[in-house]
Design an enzyme around this catalytic site. Structure first.
Site, PDB file in Angstrom:
ATOM      1  N   SER A  61      -4.768 -12.260   3.815  1.00  0.00           N
ATOM      2  CA  SER A  61      -5.603 -13.273   3.163  1.00  0.00           C
ATOM      3  C   SER A  61      -6.475 -14.020   4.168  1.00  0.00           C
ATOM      4  O   SER A  61      -6.189 -14.075   5.363  1.00  0.00           O
ATOM      5  CB  SER A  61      -4.712 -14.278   2.422  1.00  0.00           C
TER       6      SER A  61
HETATM    7  N1  SAM Z   1       0.193 -12.967   2.346  1.00  0.00           N
HETATM    8  C1  SAM Z   1      -0.245 -11.615   2.543  1.00  0.00           C
HETATM    9  C2  SAM Z   1      -0.970 -11.474   3.854  1.00  0.00           C
HETATM   10  O1  SAM Z   1      -1.632 -12.435   4.263  1.00  0.00           O
HETATM   11  O2  SAM Z   1      -0.906 -10.399   4.458  1.00  0.00           O
HETATM   12  C3  SAM Z   1      -1.157 -11.279   1.389  1.00  0.00           C
HETATM   13  C4  SAM Z   1      -1.305  -9.843   1.090  1.00  0.00           C
HETATM   14  S1  SAM Z   1      -2.324  -9.350  -0.266  1.00  0.00           S
HETATM   15  C5  SAM Z   1      -3.517 -10.586  -0.542  1.00  0.00           C
HETATM   16  C6  SAM Z   1      -1.250  -9.408  -1.688  1.00  0.00           C
HETATM   17  C7  SAM Z   1      -0.106  -8.444  -1.662  1.00  0.00           C
HETATM   18  O3  SAM Z   1       0.605  -8.525  -2.914  1.00  0.00           O
HETATM   19  C8  SAM Z   1      -0.472  -6.979  -1.484  1.00  0.00           C
HETATM   20  O4  SAM Z   1       0.090  -6.490  -0.305  1.00  0.00           O
HETATM   21  C9  SAM Z   1       0.106  -6.292  -2.734  1.00  0.00           C
HETATM   22  O5  SAM Z   1       0.614  -4.999  -2.492  1.00  0.00           O
HETATM   23  C10 SAM Z   1       1.198  -7.275  -3.124  1.00  0.00           C
HETATM   24  N2  SAM Z   1       1.663  -7.194  -4.524  1.00  0.00           N
HETATM   25  C11 SAM Z   1       0.937  -7.042  -5.656  1.00  0.00           C
HETATM   26  N3  SAM Z   1       1.743  -7.033  -6.742  1.00  0.00           N
HETATM   27  C12 SAM Z   1       3.015  -7.172  -6.284  1.00  0.00           C
HETATM   28  C13 SAM Z   1       4.281  -7.226  -6.919  1.00  0.00           C
HETATM   29  N4  SAM Z   1       4.442  -7.140  -8.249  1.00  0.00           N
HETATM   30  N5  SAM Z   1       5.377  -7.391  -6.146  1.00  0.00           N
HETATM   31  C14 SAM Z   1       5.267  -7.478  -4.791  1.00  0.00           C
HETATM   32  N6  SAM Z   1       4.089  -7.430  -4.132  1.00  0.00           N
HETATM   33  C15 SAM Z   1       2.966  -7.280  -4.862  1.00  0.00           C
END
Ligand code: SAM
Length: 210
Positions: A54
């Site tokens: 993010s």
């Molecule tokens: N805080 C993280 C970072 O800064 O690296 C944000 C990563 S990204 C914006 C959001 C993440 O949510 C992705 O890696 C995606 O695979 C994950 N995601 C989406 N749906 C999900 C779910 N149902 N359970 C777990 N993770 C999920």
């Protein structure tokens, strides 16, 4: 101007413990090698698998709303690169716990590898596991705080349920890939929540596993 100073100057970073975490945890440790030169720019970056680490401004904004404190037990849904898990681990300290969950196995491995650059896993403060954040983590609930880094049309019931009374949850709400609101809720009683909305963000979607 260095990123952290810039975020302080713009008013996104305000709380000393959150500022200290942003200074202690180097975002370079959580990006892909080809993006190292951009790690300290205020922009989201690809971490592969069509997902992103993010934008620093957004993480600062969400953490200020979450108000993490030393000793808190925190659930991070969509742990991706592991950066937010590490920031939170720095804040909660040795008496706290941070539980990260991620649905994509390659990113679980990436997040764990990045987190190992710090001492949080050894000390039992933070961990990342594969799973569906939509369902929460009932075996380790309730949590003082829950942060969700992926957007949905509403806050999943399981996550509201797994929040302690007096706890806070922060999640982006809105239509996929449209301008979304970051919503911060406080759990007043088992059934009563107060909410505040902050428009103007775009997140990847929270995928509901079937
Ligand atoms: N805080 C993280 C970072 O800064 O690296 C944000 C990563 S990204 C914006 C959001 C993440 O949510 C992705 O890696 C995606 O695979 C994950 N995601 C989406 N749906 C999900 C779910 N149902 N359970 C777990 N993770 C999920």
């Amino acid at each position: 101007m260095p990123l952290v100073e810039d975020l302080i100057k713009q008013g996104y970073l305000r709380t000393p413990k959150i500022i200290k975490a942003f200074r202690s945890i180097d975002r370079s440790d959580f990006v892909l090698p080809e993006d190292l030169e951009y790690a300290n720019e205020n922009t989201p970056l690809s971490i592969g698998c069509e997902q992103t680490i993010s934008q620093p401004l957004t993480v600062a904004f969400m953490l200020e709303l979450l108000a993490p404190r030393a000793g808190d037990k925190i659930f991070d849904v969509g742990s991706g690169s592991g950066w937010t898990v590490a920031l939170l681990a720095d804040i909660v300290g040795k008496k706290g716990e941070v539980w990260g969950i991620e649905r994509i196995l390659d990113l679980v491995d990436f997040g764990k590898l990045n987190l190992k650059k710090y001492d949080f896993t050894n000390k039992g403060i933070a961990s990342i596991r594969k799973g569906d954040g939509y369902k929460g983590l009932p075996e380790f609930a309730p949590f003082d705080k829950i942060i969700i880094a992926a957007s949905g049309s509403k806050i999943p019931f399981a996550l509201k349920d797994q929040l302690k009374i007096g706890g806070r949850l922060v999640m982006p709400i809105g239509d996929q890939y449209q301008s979304q609101d970051i919503v911060a809720i406080a759990k007043n009683t088992a059934t009563d929540f107060s909410a505040a909305r902050y428009p103007g963000f775009i997140f990847v979607p929270l995928i509901k596993e079937t």
